[in-house]
Design an enzyme around this catalytic site. Structure first.
Site, PDB file in Angstrom:
ATOM      1  N   SER A  43       0.875  -1.207  -0.170  1.00 34.23           N
ATOM      2  CA  SER A  43      -0.159   0.036   0.015  1.00 34.23           C
ATOM      3  C   SER A  43       0.797   1.223  -0.072  1.00 34.23           C
ATOM      4  O   SER A  43       1.783   1.368  -0.851  1.00 34.23           O
ATOM      5  CB  SER A  43      -0.923   0.015   1.149  1.00 34.23           C
ATOM      6  N   ASP A  74     -10.144  -4.731  -4.477  1.00 35.36           N
ATOM      7  CA  ASP A  74      -9.397  -3.795  -3.616  1.00 35.36           C
ATOM      8  C   ASP A  74     -10.175  -2.387  -3.767  1.00 35.36           C
ATOM      9  O   ASP A  74     -10.019  -1.835  -4.887  1.00 35.36           O
ATOM     10  CB  ASP A  74      -7.941  -3.636  -3.890  1.00 35.36           C
ATOM     11  N   HIS A 116      -7.894  -5.694   0.284  1.00 35.43           N
ATOM     12  CA  HIS A 116      -6.524  -4.685  -0.021  1.00 35.43           C
ATOM     13  C   HIS A 116      -5.526  -5.373   0.583  1.00 35.43           C
ATOM     14  O   HIS A 116      -4.369  -5.336   0.061  1.00 35.43           O
ATOM     15  CB  HIS A 116      -6.945  -3.478   0.579  1.00 35.43           C
TER      16      HIS A 116
END
Length: 269
Positions: free
Chosen positions: A107, A214, A244
């Site tokens: 991320s 996601d 995610h």
């Protein structure tokens, strides 16, 4: 789970807490770069997979995150965070000189890892990006257009189809459960542009992992950034229905198998 050692380093913004999952005779070094609002301790299972595959694993809590110093989730300049990650890499290389270095960024950590590879391109032997904040990520522009950033924390349900993952995240005192801060959002916007403008990483092997469901970092926007970053040595693996955090997903066994296979292909025996 592997044994954990704790280190405290001098970071750009104060004390930097670092976890090490050691290996008695590693064949490579792995540096895990966590995402926004969380901390390195959430990657214990991934560390176990990596140490089981021959890695000595290191993972910092970024400034303002976890056990590191700094105002919570305040990042005024991601270049400082990249410098901190490089400091951790130096710790690892000093302890185990001459070994290949693999960066694993999730991320926000994917953005940091991408920038690391641009700044220190001759150091990593491979990159692994999981749900990376890179390319066309619309959230910063949407938030910066508002007079006040709303107090809407990350939804635990957006992380994984496994409800235990969301429950543990919601109960974790080292996770930030408040709103994003404007300087951090501004830093995201600037660094997304910097990474987009600074070119590819040549033939550096890159594994891109992404959940097809996601909603925090949608796959199509990341694709733009990943394909721009890669110099041609890209391996892409997406996972149907996954959200995610693919390392915490119900299909994580498949994800970990992809990681092991990639490492076997790109690292020297």
């Amino acid at each position: 789970m592997p044994h954990v050692r704790e280190h405290t380093l001098d970071g750009t913004r104060g004390a930097l807490a670092v976890r090490e999952w050691p290996h008695p005779a590693p064949r490579f070094l792995a540096l895990v770069v966590h995402g926004y609002g969380e901390h390195a301790g959430r990657y214990e299972e991934l560390a176990g997979v990596l140490t089981g595959h021959g890695a000595a694993v290191y993972a910092p809590d970024h400034a303002g995150h976890g056990r590191s110093a700094g105002e919570r989730v305040l990042i005024e300049d991601f270049e400082d965070v990249v410098t901190d990650v490089h400091t951790v890499a130096e710790l690892a290389r000093t302890a185990r000189p001459g070994l290949p270095l693999v960066l694993v960024g999730h991320s926000m950590g994917g953005l940091i890892t991408a920038r690391y590879a641009q700044r220190y391109g001759d150091e990593p032997s491979a990159l692994i990006l999981s749900g990376p904040v890179i390319g066309a990520w619309e959230l910063p522009e949407r938030l910066l257009a508002l007079e006040e950033i709303p107090d809407t924390p990350v939804s635990p349900a957006a992380l994984s189809r496994d409800p235990a993952v969301g429950a543990a995240y919601a109960a974790d005192p080292l996770v930030w459960h408040g709103p994003m801060k404007r300087p951090t959002v501004e830093a995201f916007a600037r660094t997304l542009k910097t990474v987009a403008q600074d070119g590819d990483v040549g033939r550096l092997p890159l594994l891109w992992l992404h959940g097809e469901d996601d909603r925090l970092v949608p796959l199509p926007g990341s694709r733009i950034g990943v394909e721009r970053l890669s110099g041609g040595a890209l391996t892409e693996r997406t996972f149907a229905g996954a959200r995610h955090e693919v390392f915490h997903e119900t299909c994580k066994a498949e994800v970990f198998a992809e990681v092991r296979g990639f490492l076997d292909r790109v690292l020297p025996r």
